[in-house]
Design a protein around this motif. Structure first.
Motif, PDB file in Angstrom:
ATOM      1  N   ILE A  11       0.839  -1.206   0.000  1.00  0.00           N
ATOM      2  CA  ILE A  11       0.000   0.000   0.000  1.00  0.00           C
ATOM      3  C   ILE A  11       0.872   1.253   0.000  1.00  0.00           C
ATOM      4  N   GLY A  12       1.827   1.324   0.925  1.00  0.00           N
ATOM      5  CA  GLY A  12       2.694   2.500   1.004  1.00  0.00           C
ATOM      6  C   GLY A  12       3.490   2.731  -0.263  1.00  0.00           C
ATOM      7  N   LEU A  13       4.060   1.659  -0.822  1.00  0.00           N
ATOM      8  CA  LEU A  13       4.855   1.797  -2.042  1.00  0.00           C
ATOM      9  C   LEU A  13       3.988   2.211  -3.226  1.00  0.00           C
ATOM     10  N   SER A  14       2.777   1.678  -3.304  1.00  0.00           N
ATOM     11  CA  SER A  14       1.884   2.027  -4.418  1.00  0.00           C
ATOM     12  C   SER A  14       1.438   3.481  -4.324  1.00  0.00           C
ATOM     13  N   VAL A  15       1.115   3.933  -3.113  1.00  0.00           N
ATOM     14  CA  VAL A  15       0.756   5.341  -2.928  1.00  0.00           C
ATOM     15  C   VAL A  15       1.933   6.230  -3.320  1.00  0.00           C
ATOM     16  N   ALA A  16       3.136   5.866  -2.879  1.00  0.00           N
ATOM     17  CA  ALA A  16       4.321   6.645  -3.209  1.00  0.00           C
ATOM     18  C   ALA A  16       4.529   6.723  -4.716  1.00  0.00           C
ATOM     19  N   SER A  60     -13.194  -4.117  -3.397  1.00  0.00           N
ATOM     20  CA  SER A  60     -12.259  -5.136  -3.868  1.00  0.00           C
ATOM     21  C   SER A  60     -12.416  -5.401  -5.362  1.00  0.00           C
ATOM     22  N   TYR A  61     -13.654  -5.478  -5.832  1.00  0.00           N
ATOM     23  CA  TYR A  61     -13.893  -5.747  -7.251  1.00  0.00           C
ATOM     24  C   TYR A  61     -13.415  -4.579  -8.114  1.00  0.00           C
ATOM     25  N   GLU A  62     -13.636  -3.369  -7.627  1.00  0.00           N
ATOM     26  CA  GLU A  62     -13.161  -2.194  -8.363  1.00  0.00           C
ATOM     27  C   GLU A  62     -11.635  -2.235  -8.493  1.00  0.00           C
ATOM     28  N   SER A  63     -10.963  -2.646  -7.432  1.00  0.00           N
ATOM     29  CA  SER A  63      -9.507  -2.744  -7.479  1.00  0.00           C
ATOM     30  C   SER A  63      -9.053  -3.879  -8.402  1.00  0.00           C
ATOM     31  N   LEU A  64      -9.799  -4.987  -8.392  1.00  0.00           N
ATOM     32  CA  LEU A  64      -9.479  -6.099  -9.290  1.00  0.00           C
ATOM     33  C   LEU A  64      -9.501  -5.649 -10.751  1.00  0.00           C
ATOM     34  N   HIS A 314      -5.933  -4.774  -2.840  1.00  0.00           N
ATOM     35  CA  HIS A 314      -6.419  -3.412  -2.622  1.00  0.00           C
ATOM     36  C   HIS A 314      -5.412  -2.321  -2.981  1.00  0.00           C
ATOM     37  N   ALA A 315      -4.211  -2.683  -3.394  1.00  0.00           N
ATOM     38  CA  ALA A 315      -3.182  -1.672  -3.650  1.00  0.00           C
ATOM     39  C   ALA A 315      -3.590  -0.643  -4.714  1.00  0.00           C
ATOM     40  N   PRO A 316      -4.089  -1.052  -5.885  1.00  0.00           N
ATOM     41  CA  PRO A 316      -4.402  -0.045  -6.909  1.00  0.00           C
ATOM     42  C   PRO A 316      -5.472   0.949  -6.492  1.00  0.00           C
ATOM     43  N   ILE A 317      -6.549   0.472  -5.904  1.00  0.00           N
ATOM     44  CA  ILE A 317      -7.628   1.398  -5.562  1.00  0.00           C
ATOM     45  C   ILE A 317      -7.224   2.309  -4.413  1.00  0.00           C
ATOM     46  N   THR A 318      -6.479   1.777  -3.435  1.00  0.00           N
ATOM     47  CA  THR A 318      -6.053   2.625  -2.317  1.00  0.00           C
ATOM     48  C   THR A 318      -5.119   3.719  -2.799  1.00  0.00           C
ATOM     49  N   ALA A 319      -4.192   3.371  -3.679  1.00  0.00           N
ATOM     50  CA  ALA A 319      -3.275   4.377  -4.223  1.00  0.00           C
ATOM     51  C   ALA A 319      -4.034   5.417  -5.043  1.00  0.00           C
ATOM     52  N   LYS A 323      -4.217   9.428  -4.373  1.00  0.00           N
ATOM     53  CA  LYS A 323      -3.867  10.393  -5.419  1.00  0.00           C
ATOM     54  C   LYS A 323      -4.999  11.401  -5.639  1.00  0.00           C
ATOM     55  N   SER A 324      -6.230  10.918  -5.716  1.00  0.00           N
ATOM     56  CA  SER A 324      -7.370  11.815  -5.936  1.00  0.00           C
ATOM     57  C   SER A 324      -7.548  12.791  -4.776  1.00  0.00           C
ATOM     58  N   LEU A 325      -7.305  12.298  -3.562  1.00  0.00           N
ATOM     59  CA  LEU A 325      -7.439  13.142  -2.374  1.00  0.00           C
ATOM     60  C   LEU A 325      -6.399  14.255  -2.373  1.00  0.00           C
ATOM     61  N   ILE A 326      -5.146  13.887  -2.582  1.00  0.00           N
ATOM     62  CA  ILE A 326      -4.051  14.849  -2.427  1.00  0.00           C
ATOM     63  C   ILE A 326      -3.902  15.741  -3.653  1.00  0.00           C
ATOM     64  N   LYS A 327      -4.090  15.183  -4.830  1.00  0.00           N
ATOM     65  CA  LYS A 327      -3.919  15.966  -6.064  1.00  0.00           C
ATOM     66  C   LYS A 327      -5.141  16.818  -6.368  1.00  0.00           C
ATOM     67  N   ASP A 328      -6.335  16.238  -6.214  1.00  0.00           N
ATOM     68  CA  ASP A 328      -7.547  16.917  -6.665  1.00  0.00           C
ATOM     69  C   ASP A 328      -8.493  17.330  -5.537  1.00  0.00           C
ATOM     70  N   GLY A 329      -8.176  16.945  -4.302  1.00  0.00           N
ATOM     71  CA  GLY A 329      -9.047  17.286  -3.179  1.00  0.00           C
ATOM     72  C   GLY A 329     -10.340  16.500  -3.152  1.00  0.00           C
ATOM     73  N   VAL A 330     -10.368  15.334  -3.819  1.00  0.00           N
ATOM     74  CA  VAL A 330     -11.578  14.509  -3.886  1.00  0.00           C
ATOM     75  C   VAL A 330     -11.535  13.464  -2.779  1.00  0.00           C
ATOM     76  N   LYS A 331     -12.523  13.513  -1.894  1.00  0.00           N
ATOM     77  CA  LYS A 331     -12.602  12.560  -0.786  1.00  0.00           C
ATOM     78  C   LYS A 331     -13.470  11.381  -1.189  1.00  0.00           C
ATOM     79  N   SER A 332     -12.883  10.198  -1.191  1.00  0.00           N
ATOM     80  CA  SER A 332     -13.610   8.991  -1.579  1.00  0.00           C
ATOM     81  C   SER A 332     -14.685   8.638  -0.563  1.00  0.00           C
ATOM     82  N   ILE A 333     -15.766   8.035  -1.052  1.00  0.00           N
ATOM     83  CA  ILE A 333     -16.832   7.548  -0.174  1.00  0.00           C
ATOM     84  C   ILE A 333     -16.311   6.480   0.779  1.00  0.00           C
TER      85      ILE A 333
END
Length: 343
Positions: A11-16, A60-64, A314-319, A323-333
């Motif tokens: 998770i940390g590496l993917s976010v980075a 999970s399915y969205e990340s898959l 879960h790595a792709p969706i969490t990252a 990204k959306s939160l920090i770059k665009d200010g979008v808070k996920s549901i």
């Protein structure tokens, strides 16, 4: 903007990686780049085989669905190959587990690709049938983690080896991080601290130990996931997992754990009894009471933890959420769905 990420699991590496590719100046702080559960995980991408439901299934399915592009991205940045299989998983149904068929039929009624098949020739008589979830797959987690570390170097992420033991907080803002070697400041902080999260945050995340075995034989060519065992073919060996032990951070492989792994794998695929053991491994999954992640959001920080058995998935969706939160200010549901307020 300067970003400090604490934790070097998947998770940390993917976010980075995602943030560095957006042009942020990213520093990743970890006490040991190879400590996290990600190195020892089986790597199954299996929301159907896990029988997930509700928002956890949707997450999970969205990340898959993101996984092929995610692997391609990591390969491109790292300039290395990751073994990744997309040809489905066999969910093994043992005697007395006919309820799994009903679950599979429910997934099929929702339009997912599901086949109910007879057991394979290599299965024991304890196996009643198998369910093929065609959309599932698996990844070699050692390849993935090696590639992510290479990607850090190639994308300019600075890795600082230190143990963060205190967060300086003021009015929901992180002022600084205190480590053994020094203090760290950034504009934004992301915590991906896995099973060790409770050392820094008062949240119900705790370690569940998992033991596994690598064997030389290749008795199957697709993941066989059962209630008592999962058998995962990789290019160089077969991975047999895994125990689930609530023993805090008690390390090491045990006779009882290895007996459990071997005995149950043989119950599913008898030929495994003749396989040569290559090595034994163990790690600590970040669990929560309801087996769902915990996300926290402060003024200039966020926490992603508690992914338990599905951190690799879960790595792709969490990252992407980070990204959306920090770059665009979008808070996920999912900050609401996975809030600690549910406890």
């Amino acid at each position: 903007m300067r970003i400090a990420i604490v934790g070097s699991g998947v998770i940390g590496l993917s976010v980075a990686l995602y943030l560095s590719l957006e042009g942020f100046k990213v520093m990743l702080i970890t006490r040991n780049p190879q400590e996290g559960a990600s190195w020892f995980a089986g790597g199954m991408l299996a929301p159907f085989s896990e029988g997930l439901e509700g928002e956890l299934f949707e997450f999970s399915y969205e990340s898959l669905k993101m996984y092929s592009d995610y692997v391609k991205l990591v390969e491109e940045v790292s300039r290395s190959k990751i073994d990744f299989w997309k040809n489905g998983i066999l969910r093994v149904v043992l005697k007395g587990e006919e309820g799994l068929i009903k679950k599979a039929e429910q997934y099929r009624e929702r339009g997912f690709s599901v086949e109910i098949l007879e057991r394979m020739d290599y299965h024991s008589e304890e196996v009643v049938s198998v369910i093929r979830y065609a959309e599932e797959g698996w990844v070699d987690t050692e390849h993935l983690m090696d590639a992510l570390l290479l990607a850090m170097e190639n994308s300019g992420v600075k890795i600082e080896i230190d143990e963060i033991n205190k967060i300086e907080l003021k009015d929901e803002r992180v002022e600084s991080l205190k480590g053994i070697k020094g203090n760290y400041r950034a504009d934004y902080y992301v915590f991906c601290t896995g099973a060790w999260t409770k050392e820094l945050f008062d949240v119900p995340v705790y370690p569940i130990k998992g033991q596994a075995i690598k064997i030389k034989a290749k008795p199957v060519d697709v993941v066989n996931y059962s209630t008592i065992s999962y058998i995962i073919p990789r290019s160089r060996y077969t991975y047999v997992g895994a125990t689930s032990e609530d023993v805090s951070f008690l390390g090491g492989n045990t006779v009882g754990g290895l007996n459990f792994l071997c005995g149950n794998a043989i119950r599913v695929v008898p030929s495994i009894a003749k396989a040569e053991v290559m090595s034994t491994i163990y790690g600590f999954r970040p669990a929560t009471p309801d087996e769902k992640p915990i996300f926290l959001l402060g003024e200039n920080y966020c926490l992603f933890s508690g992914h338990y058995r599905n951190g690799i998935l879960h790595a792709p969706i969490t990252a992407s959420i980070a990204k959306s939160l920090i770059k665009d200010g979008v808070k996920s549901i999912y900050f609401e769905y996975f809030s600690q307020e549910r406890f």
